[in-house]
Structure formats: structure tokens, C-alpha cells
Design an enzyme around this catalytic site. Sequence first.
Site, PDB file in Angstrom:
ATOM      1  N   GLU A 260      -4.193  15.258   3.236  1.00 49.20           N
ATOM      2  CA  GLU A 260      -5.034  15.417   2.035  1.00 49.20           C
ATOM      3  C   GLU A 260      -5.673  16.796   1.929  1.00 49.20           C
ATOM      4  O   GLU A 260      -5.595  17.434   0.875  1.00 49.20           O
ATOM      5  CB  GLU A 260      -6.143  14.359   2.027  1.00 49.20           C
ATOM      6  CG  GLU A 260      -7.072  14.556   0.836  1.00 49.20           C
ATOM      7  CD  GLU A 260      -8.143  13.503   0.696  1.00 49.20           C
ATOM      8  OE1 GLU A 260      -8.410  12.763   1.643  1.00 49.20           O
ATOM      9  OE2 GLU A 260      -8.724  13.452  -0.403  1.00 49.20           O
TER      10      GLU A 260
ATOM     11  N   ASP B 182      -4.817  10.935   6.013  1.00 47.91           N
ATOM     12  CA  ASP B 182      -6.126  11.046   5.372  1.00 47.91           C
ATOM     13  C   ASP B 182      -7.151  11.142   6.498  1.00 47.91           C
ATOM     14  O   ASP B 182      -7.400  10.158   7.204  1.00 47.91           O
ATOM     15  CB  ASP B 182      -6.391   9.816   4.489  1.00 47.91           C
ATOM     16  CG  ASP B 182      -7.574  10.035   3.571  1.00 47.91           C
ATOM     17  OD1 ASP B 182      -8.443  10.864   3.907  1.00 47.91           O
ATOM     18  OD2 ASP B 182      -7.629   9.366   2.517  1.00 47.91           O
TER      19      ASP B 182
ATOM     20  N   ILE C 246     -10.435  11.526   6.613  1.00 46.63           N
ATOM     21  CA  ILE C 246     -11.515  10.537   6.417  1.00 46.63           C
ATOM     22  C   ILE C 246     -11.240   9.844   5.091  1.00 46.63           C
ATOM     23  O   ILE C 246     -11.283  10.488   4.030  1.00 46.63           O
ATOM     24  CB  ILE C 246     -12.926  11.178   6.357  1.00 46.63           C
ATOM     25  CG1 ILE C 246     -13.230  11.986   7.617  1.00 46.63           C
ATOM     26  CG2 ILE C 246     -13.983  10.075   6.182  1.00 46.63           C
ATOM     27  CD1 ILE C 246     -14.634  12.602   7.655  1.00 46.63           C
ATOM     28  N   ASP C 247     -10.927   8.577   5.144  1.00 44.76           N
ATOM     29  CA  ASP C 247     -10.842   7.818   3.901  1.00 44.76           C
ATOM     30  C   ASP C 247     -12.169   7.074   3.767  1.00 44.76           C
ATOM     31  O   ASP C 247     -12.579   6.347   4.685  1.00 44.76           O
ATOM     32  CB  ASP C 247      -9.665   6.840   3.897  1.00 44.76           C
ATOM     33  CG  ASP C 247      -9.534   6.184   2.533  1.00 44.76           C
ATOM     34  OD1 ASP C 247      -9.317   6.901   1.543  1.00 44.76           O
ATOM     35  OD2 ASP C 247      -9.701   4.947   2.450  1.00 44.76           O
TER      36      ASP C 247
ATOM     37  N   THR D 225     -14.864   9.107   2.213  1.00 44.32           N
ATOM     38  CA  THR D 225     -15.775  10.245   2.442  1.00 44.32           C
ATOM     39  C   THR D 225     -17.135  10.004   1.785  1.00 44.32           C
ATOM     40  O   THR D 225     -18.172  10.343   2.355  1.00 44.32           O
ATOM     41  CB  THR D 225     -15.134  11.550   1.928  1.00 44.32           C
ATOM     42  OG1 THR D 225     -13.981  11.806   2.712  1.00 44.32           O
ATOM     43  CG2 THR D 225     -16.074  12.740   2.067  1.00 44.32           C
TER      44      THR D 225
ATOM     45  N   ASP E 190      -3.933   7.880   0.920  1.00 45.62           N
ATOM     46  CA  ASP E 190      -4.898   6.774   0.819  1.00 45.62           C
ATOM     47  C   ASP E 190      -4.259   5.447   1.229  1.00 45.62           C
ATOM     48  O   ASP E 190      -4.961   4.538   1.676  1.00 45.62           O
ATOM     49  CB  ASP E 190      -5.383   6.593  -0.635  1.00 45.62           C
ATOM     50  CG  ASP E 190      -6.122   7.800  -1.178  1.00 45.62           C
ATOM     51  OD1 ASP E 190      -7.046   8.269  -0.499  1.00 45.62           O
ATOM     52  OD2 ASP E 190      -5.773   8.258  -2.290  1.00 45.62           O
TER      53      ASP E 190
HETATM   54  C1  IPD Z   1     -11.104   7.775  -1.729  1.00 46.08           C
HETATM   55  C2  IPD Z   1     -11.290   6.346  -1.287  1.00 46.08           C
HETATM   56  C3  IPD Z   1     -11.856   5.523  -2.419  1.00 46.08           C
HETATM   57  C4  IPD Z   1     -11.022   5.644  -3.686  1.00 46.08           C
HETATM   58  C5  IPD Z   1     -10.818   7.094  -4.057  1.00 46.08           C
HETATM   59  C6  IPD Z   1     -10.199   7.855  -2.904  1.00 46.08           C
HETATM   60  P1  IPD Z   1     -11.420   9.733   0.073  1.00 46.08           P
HETATM   61  O1  IPD Z   1     -10.565   8.567  -0.695  1.00 46.08           O
HETATM   62  O2  IPD Z   1     -10.099   5.764  -0.831  1.00 46.08           O
HETATM   63  O3  IPD Z   1     -11.913   4.171  -2.047  1.00 46.08           O
HETATM   64  O4  IPD Z   1     -11.704   5.027  -4.730  1.00 46.08           O
HETATM   65  O5  IPD Z   1      -9.986   7.168  -5.168  1.00 46.08           O
HETATM   66  O6  IPD Z   1     -10.034   9.204  -3.298  1.00 46.08           O
HETATM   67  O7  IPD Z   1     -11.718  10.793  -0.953  1.00 46.08           O
HETATM   68  O8  IPD Z   1     -12.635   9.104   0.609  1.00 46.08           O
HETATM   69  O9  IPD Z   1     -10.438  10.164   1.092  1.00 46.08           O
HETATM   70 CA    CA Z   2      -8.620   8.820   0.709  1.00 44.59          CA
HETATM   71 CA    CA Z   3     -10.056  11.736   2.542  1.00 44.75          CA
END
Ligand code: IPD
Ligand code: CA
Ligand code: CA
Length: 293
Positions: free
Chosen positions: A72, A93, A95-96, A98, A222
Site C-alpha cells: 500500500e 497492508d 497497517i489495516d 490506520t 485490504d
Molecule cells: C482501510 C480499512 C477500512 C476501510 C478503508 C480502508 P487502511 O484501510 O480497511 O476498514 O473502510 O476503505 O482504506 O487505510 O486502514 O489501511
Molecule cells: Ca487497508
Molecule cells: Ca493500510
Amino acid sequence: MATQKELDHCYDFVMKLTIESAKIIRDAIQGGKNIETKDGDWDLVTEYDKKIEEILIDGLVKEFPTHKFIGEETVSKTHVLPKLTDAPTWIIDPIDGTTNFVHSFPHACISIALAVNRELEIGIVYNPVLEQMFTARRGRGAYLNGKPIKTSDVKELRHSLICLEASYATIEETRDIILGRLEAFVTLAHGIRTLGSAALTLCYVAMGAAEVYHTDNLYPWDVAAGVLLIREAGGHVVDTSGDDFDLMKPRVLAMGNKKLAPELVKLIKLADIKTHRRRGSDKNTFNNYNGST
Ligand code: IPD
Ligand code: CA
Ligand code: CA
């Protein structure tokens, strides 16, 4: 082609690297962070996202110099989403969740998958705050902290817990479609949840804690690991339209079992028709209003 022995090595290596890098999330979640925005005020990134991706890619490149990467934070820098090829490719990813991480809400994880010949072979989703390690290998089942997990066998939406994403409702162009679908689900289901981590929510479907997860607008990192977890736990993932799921353009309709698919696809279609009609009548109202002044 990767042999099972090669995949075993990839799995053991990435597990250790993930556990090691995830200490950064655990140590930093309560403290202050340098927060930047990406696609909008709601799209956050911290120094920790970048650091973890760097550690993961550096470690993997040293061990597997011929492998490719779709990460990412690397894509954020170049704005180019690489094509998925037959080469072994790590989809990362760092940190999913964030936004959760920024707010010290304890649902944040590392999500990492390996695709070979465009097929998902390894999926790891690790939340070090709650110590949940979700793992899957193609054809070998899905696990939470080493114990096998299985999806729910509930077959009707009215008996389901449905998870959605609210984040894209902050964008005006997608808001009414998302809220229209939310209205449809809320009317029918046992309950609605929106957790803020796509990867972890997919894992909750994989472990049978929720029946459905739906969202459009995501990226491969994701969902790659979580999709393999759901498949290996006995669940089903399709495109929002009901067509085959496309990892590189993920519009996700993930469910505990196939029987939910027709009802889900139909409900989303009806919700969208209703939203488009409302849009039309809003437009007429606006035109009439303008005309009468
Ligand atoms: C997000 C998370 C979130 C989703 C967002 C993503 P991130 O990823 O998965 O649940 O609603 O669309 O972008 O930015 O925390 O890696
Ligand atoms: Ca994510
Ligand atoms: Ca992320």
C-alpha cells in the site's frame, strides 16, 4: 511454479517477520503519532505504516530476491498499481485499520498474502493488540491462533450479522449508494457492524463471528489475505454484482456460505435502484425549485 516445500519456507519466514514487525503496532497504538492524509481528510497514514511496510519488504526481498511486491505505502508513493503477474507476489497492508490505530481503537493489523500464478497461497492477518493471529494456506484450512476456524452456516439475511464500511460514505459521490445499502441491510438483518479494518472484518466472517461483509472501493492489500481465510474456512466471496471476485478490483461480497449470495445480490441491486430513483427525484425537485424562483 512454487513447490509445497518452497511455500512452507515462505510461510515460516513471513510469519516470523510479521510477528516481529507487529510489535511496532502494539508499542505505538497508545501513543502520539505523526498523522498525514492521502486521498482525503479521512484517509490517514502514520510514520508507523511506512516503517512496517519498509521492514516487511526489506526482509522479504533479502530472502526472496525474485519475488514481486504490491504494498500500500509503495503504491501511494508512485500512484501506480502494479499488474498481478504469475510471479510470486507479496500483497501487503502494513497497517489495516490506520484510523483505528490513530485513535487507539484496538482493531488494527498487518495483512499480508502471497499469490503465485495469480492464485492466493498464503494469507496472514495479525492483530498484535488483541493477539489474534489469523492464518491460511490454500487447501490447508484457516486458523485463529493455531486452531481451525469455520464460517457460519446461517442461510438467511434476517438471521445474519452484516458488516459494512462507512469510510467511503464521507465522499459525496459514493455516500447515497452506501447509505442506501446500509438502509436495506439494517431493515433486514439481526445487526450491522462497521469495524474499520477490512482485513480483520473478513477474518471475523472466516471465524463465523459475522455472516456477511460487503464493501466496494477497496484495494488488493485490504482483502487478499482475508479472502483466502474466508475461502479456506468454508465461506464464499463474489463481486458485488454476483460475478466472480476480482482481487485487483475488489468489490467485496463475502459470506459464510454460498446460500446467502442470491439474497444479498438482489438486495443490493434493489437498494441501488431505490437510490438512483431518489437521486432522480432530488434532481427534479431541484429543477422545479429553480424554475419556480
Ligand atoms: C482501510 C480499512 C477500512 C476501510 C478503508 C480502508 P487502511 O484501510 O480497511 O476498514 O473502510 O476503505 O482504506 O487505510 O486502514 O489501511
Ligand atoms: Ca487497508
Ligand atoms: Ca493500510
